[in-house]
Design a protein around this motif. Structure first.
Motif, PDB file in Angstrom:
ATOM      1  N   PRO A   1      11.543 -23.330 -55.457  1.00 57.06           N
ATOM      2  CA  PRO A   1      12.646 -23.015 -54.575  1.00 57.06           C
ATOM      3  C   PRO A   1      14.183 -23.451 -54.722  1.00 57.06           C
ATOM      4  CG  PRO A   1      11.153 -24.514 -53.630  1.00 57.06           C
ATOM      5  CD  PRO A   1      10.362 -24.048 -54.822  1.00 57.06           C
ATOM      6  N   LYS A   2      13.887 -24.571 -55.336  1.00 58.83           N
ATOM      7  CA  LYS A   2      15.459 -25.115 -55.927  1.00 58.83           C
ATOM      8  C   LYS A   2      16.031 -24.455 -57.092  1.00 58.83           C
ATOM      9  CE  LYS A   2      14.424 -30.076 -54.736  1.00 58.83           C
ATOM     10  NZ  LYS A   2      14.110 -31.331 -55.493  1.00 58.83           N
ATOM     11  N   THR A   3      15.326 -23.999 -58.010  1.00 55.71           N
ATOM     12  CA  THR A   3      16.117 -23.127 -58.874  1.00 55.71           C
ATOM     13  C   THR A   3      16.264 -21.701 -58.428  1.00 55.71           C
ATOM     14  OG1 THR A   3      14.584 -23.946 -60.684  1.00 55.71           O
ATOM     15  CG2 THR A   3      15.557 -21.995 -61.061  1.00 55.71           C
ATOM     16  N   CYS A   4      15.324 -21.248 -57.410  1.00 52.80           N
ATOM     17  CA  CYS A   4      15.922 -19.856 -56.954  1.00 52.80           C
ATOM     18  C   CYS A   4      16.859 -20.002 -56.045  1.00 52.80           C
ATOM     19  CB  CYS A   4      14.547 -19.565 -56.005  1.00 52.80           C
ATOM     20  SG  CYS A   4      13.155 -18.947 -57.115  1.00 52.80           S
ATOM     21  N   ALA A   5      17.131 -21.254 -55.456  1.00 51.90           N
ATOM     22  CA  ALA A   5      18.310 -21.314 -54.449  1.00 51.90           C
ATOM     23  C   ALA A   5      19.666 -21.502 -55.369  1.00 51.90           C
ATOM     24  CB  ALA A   5      18.056 -22.680 -53.682  1.00 51.90           C
ATOM     25  N   VAL A   6      19.796 -22.043 -56.515  1.00 56.19           N
ATOM     26  CA  VAL A   6      20.687 -21.987 -57.250  1.00 56.19           C
ATOM     27  C   VAL A   6      20.992 -20.745 -57.918  1.00 56.19           C
ATOM     28  CG1 VAL A   6      21.449 -22.809 -59.815  1.00 56.19           C
ATOM     29  CG2 VAL A   6      20.232 -24.275 -58.329  1.00 56.19           C
ATOM     30  N   ILE A   7      20.025 -19.945 -58.168  1.00 57.14           N
ATOM     31  CA  ILE A   7      20.363 -18.550 -58.735  1.00 57.14           C
ATOM     32  C   ILE A   7      20.723 -17.461 -57.376  1.00 57.14           C
ATOM     33  CG2 ILE A   7      18.973 -16.411 -59.627  1.00 57.14           C
ATOM     34  CD1 ILE A   7      17.367 -18.070 -61.199  1.00 57.14           C
ATOM     35  N   ALA A   8      19.981 -17.629 -56.385  1.00 61.24           N
ATOM     36  CA  ALA A   8      20.426 -16.783 -55.276  1.00 61.24           C
ATOM     37  C   ALA A   8      21.884 -17.093 -54.780  1.00 61.24           C
ATOM     38  CB  ALA A   8      19.405 -16.952 -54.267  1.00 61.24           C
TER      39      ALA A   8
ATOM     40  N   GLY B   1      27.271 -21.889 -63.408  1.00 62.76           N
ATOM     41  CA  GLY B   1      28.397 -22.474 -62.938  1.00 62.76           C
ATOM     42  C   GLY B   1      28.271 -23.095 -61.620  1.00 62.76           C
ATOM     43  N   THR B   2      27.498 -22.428 -60.640  1.00 59.85           N
ATOM     44  CA  THR B   2      27.123 -22.909 -59.157  1.00 59.85           C
ATOM     45  C   THR B   2      26.543 -24.247 -59.453  1.00 59.85           C
ATOM     46  OG1 THR B   2      27.186 -20.520 -58.527  1.00 59.85           O
ATOM     47  CG2 THR B   2      26.273 -22.534 -56.975  1.00 59.85           C
ATOM     48  N   LEU B   3      25.601 -24.522 -60.264  1.00 58.13           N
ATOM     49  CA  LEU B   3      24.885 -25.778 -60.454  1.00 58.13           C
ATOM     50  C   LEU B   3      25.924 -26.985 -60.762  1.00 58.13           C
ATOM     51  CD1 LEU B   3      22.097 -27.361 -60.086  1.00 58.13           C
ATOM     52  CD2 LEU B   3      21.763 -26.684 -62.498  1.00 58.13           C
TER      53      LEU B   3
ATOM     54  N   TYR C   1      18.119 -21.394 -48.822  1.00 59.94           N
ATOM     55  CA  TYR C   1      17.090 -22.114 -49.265  1.00 59.94           C
ATOM     56  C   TYR C   1      15.710 -21.597 -49.190  1.00 59.94           C
ATOM     57  CZ  TYR C   1      21.232 -24.586 -49.722  1.00 59.94           C
ATOM     58  OH  TYR C   1      22.655 -25.028 -49.970  1.00 59.94           O
ATOM     59  N   GLY C   2      14.610 -22.307 -49.991  1.00 58.83           N
ATOM     60  CA  GLY C   2      13.141 -22.018 -49.460  1.00 58.83           C
ATOM     61  C   GLY C   2      12.852 -20.769 -49.890  1.00 58.83           C
ATOM     62  N   ALA C   3      11.986 -20.236 -48.884  1.00 56.92           N
ATOM     63  CA  ALA C   3      11.303 -18.959 -48.927  1.00 56.92           C
ATOM     64  C   ALA C   3      12.444 -17.627 -49.002  1.00 56.92           C
ATOM     65  CB  ALA C   3      10.269 -18.790 -47.707  1.00 56.92           C
ATOM     66  N   ALA C   4      13.424 -17.814 -48.209  1.00 57.62           N
ATOM     67  CA  ALA C   4      14.479 -16.815 -48.294  1.00 57.62           C
ATOM     68  C   ALA C   4      15.150 -16.532 -49.609  1.00 57.62           C
ATOM     69  CB  ALA C   4      15.773 -17.017 -47.430  1.00 57.62           C
ATOM     70  N   ALA C   5      15.492 -18.014 -50.155  1.00 52.88           N
ATOM     71  CA  ALA C   5      16.066 -17.864 -51.653  1.00 52.88           C
ATOM     72  C   ALA C   5      14.928 -16.995 -52.609  1.00 52.88           C
ATOM     73  CB  ALA C   5      16.407 -19.229 -52.112  1.00 52.88           C
ATOM     74  N   MET C   6      13.806 -17.648 -52.535  1.00 50.69           N
ATOM     75  CA  MET C   6      12.801 -16.989 -53.540  1.00 50.69           C
ATOM     76  C   MET C   6      12.660 -15.643 -53.538  1.00 50.69           C
ATOM     77  SD  MET C   6      10.196 -20.097 -52.997  1.00 50.69           S
ATOM     78  CE  MET C   6       8.850 -19.605 -54.436  1.00 50.69           C
ATOM     79  N   ARG C   7      12.770 -15.187 -52.055  1.00 51.92           N
ATOM     80  CA  ARG C   7      12.401 -13.675 -52.105  1.00 51.92           C
ATOM     81  C   ARG C   7      13.832 -12.858 -52.721  1.00 51.92           C
ATOM     82  NH1 ARG C   7      10.519 -15.114 -46.617  1.00 51.92           N
ATOM     83  NH2 ARG C   7      12.716 -14.723 -45.872  1.00 51.92           N
ATOM     84  N   SER C   8      14.928 -13.438 -52.301  1.00 49.53           N
ATOM     85  CA  SER C   8      16.232 -12.927 -52.824  1.00 49.53           C
ATOM     86  C   SER C   8      16.125 -12.813 -54.481  1.00 49.53           C
ATOM     87  CB  SER C   8      17.383 -13.828 -52.313  1.00 49.53           C
ATOM     88  OG  SER C   8      17.700 -13.569 -51.036  1.00 49.53           O
ATOM     89  N   THR C   9      15.594 -13.965 -55.140  1.00 44.56           N
ATOM     90  CA  THR C   9      15.575 -13.925 -56.514  1.00 44.56           C
ATOM     91  C   THR C   9      14.438 -13.156 -57.024  1.00 44.56           C
ATOM     92  OG1 THR C   9      16.125 -16.297 -56.581  1.00 44.56           O
ATOM     93  CG2 THR C   9      14.917 -15.809 -58.336  1.00 44.56           C
TER      94      THR C   9
END
Length: 377
Positions: A266-273, A352-354, A283-291
């Motif tokens: 979830p943390k990596t997916c949140a960075v990407i999303a 860049g965001t990270l 964050y969390g499940a929402a970010a993982m689905r978006s990724t």
């Protein structure tokens, strides 16, 4: 002789770099479209298709379109905004039902949709005359019943209710694969993407030609050749991607891409999303689905780009113009270039965001073509 060979090799390398830049820009825009269009598979997919198609039609006809407005799912918010006017899209087969859906308490209450000036939003219905006429008549009834605050003249109904650019049937067709309406929609999107890819590759090719000592005339010829090649590739990839998505290819990859997202965490997916979001972070499940959705689009576009780019090489080996060794070498270069380009625009923005929040969004802005939707708005 050695100098000439070195010069030829260098020119090939720089031309390939220009092509890779254009292909990356084209892939970026196509993945954007695929992300948004996954909604076409929903129960009301034709409604989302109508929003996208009407936006595209208005954009092509020179109107100022605010893309992705309805993607934030704001309660009673607009689906579209054209030339500053808020629009609620209601693509129903029946005009009466379309208008009833705009009022609270199952059609018995007041109008749900008002704009920033607290005036009624434009209600967009299919362009079918029968549907439109029923919608206007129903809105007149609502006005006479006092259900539209600030409006008492039933003649205003024809100003509030507007025809969309497409019929109900056309909207349903656009959400599916293998028909004329769907192909025209994907081809229009593809033409916009191709223009973007052409511009990026042509600028890079022209600049590198000048830096290598070519005359402006030769540089312009190189730029045009490179731009046309990359633009053509991007157009074909965009159309094929759209058709494959509607045929269900992306849906078939849900499990595998969600498994990859789970491995990323979830943390990596949140960075990407969040690198591609302009709104509130997820964050969390929402970010993982978006990724996962981003991955699906990226896999399809990258695969198709490799296939299309390799078509000419395959034709050449059939005609005996190149050897099997050269084909393998060209394919390896194409694979590396496409993979590097895909990873570059995703990873670059995420990194860049990270490192510094906001930089990823700047990269997104630099890559985005004016008028194109953001991936995760």
């Amino acid at each position: 002789m050695t100098e000439d060979v070195t010069k030829i090799v260098r020119k090939k390398e720089t031309r390939r770099a220009a092509e890779a830049g254009g292909e990356s820009a084209g892939a970026y825009n196509t993945v954007n479209q695929m992300y948004v269009q996954e909604k076409f598979h929903a129960a009301q997919g034709h409604g989302f298709a109508a929003e996208q198609a009407n936006d595209l039609h208005d954009q092509v006809h020179g109107k100022q379109v605010h893309k992705g407005l309805g993607d934030d799912n704001a309660k009673d918010g607009p689906d579209r905004m054209v030339n500053g006017k808020w629009i609620q899209s209601k693509y129903y087969a029946d005009g009466k039902r379309a208008i009833d859906a705009c009022f609270r308490d199952g059609g018995k209450g007041t109008l749900r949709y008002v704009d920033q000036n607290n005036e009624p939003m434009r209600i967009e219905v299919p362009s079918d005359d029968m549907i439109y006429n029923k919608a206007v008549a129903r809105m007149q009834e609502k006005i006479l019943n006092g259900q539209v605050k600030g409006v008492s003249d039933p003649a205003k109904a024809s100003e509030i209710v507007q025809k969309g650019n497409y019929t109900y049937k056309q909207a349903r067709n656009i959400a599916k694969a293998g028909n004329i309406d769907s192909l025209k929609f994907d081809a229009t999107n593809g033409a916009i993407t191709a223009a973007s890819a052409f511009g990026v590759s042509a600028v890079i090719a022209f600049g590198t030609s000048i830096w290598q000592g070519d005359s402006p005339k030769v540089a312009a010829k190189n730029a045009a050749f490179c731009g046309l090649k990359v633009g053509g590739t991007s157009f074909v990839v965009a159309v094929l991607s759209g058709q494959l998505l509607k045929a269900g290819l992306n849906s078939a990859m849900v499990a595998s891409t969600e498994a990859i997202a789970a491995q990323l965490g979830p943390k990596t997916c949140a960075v990407i999303a969040n690198a591609f979001r302009s709104g509130a972070p997820i964050y969390g499940a929402a970010a993982m689905r978006s990724t996962a959705k981003l991955l699906r689009g990226n896999i399809v576009v990258a695969g198709l780009t490799v296939v299309v780019c390799s078509t000419f090489d395959v034709a050449d080996i059939v005609r005996g113009r190149i050897s099997a060794t050269q084909l393998a070498k060209n394919l390896s270069i194409t694979l590396t270039s496409v993979a590097g380009g895909s990873a570059g625009w995703v990873g670059g923005a995420a990194l860049g965001t990270l490192v510094a929040p906001g930089i990823g969004s700047m990269i997104d802005l630099l890559l985005r073509v004016k008028g194109q939707p953001e991936i995760f708005r």
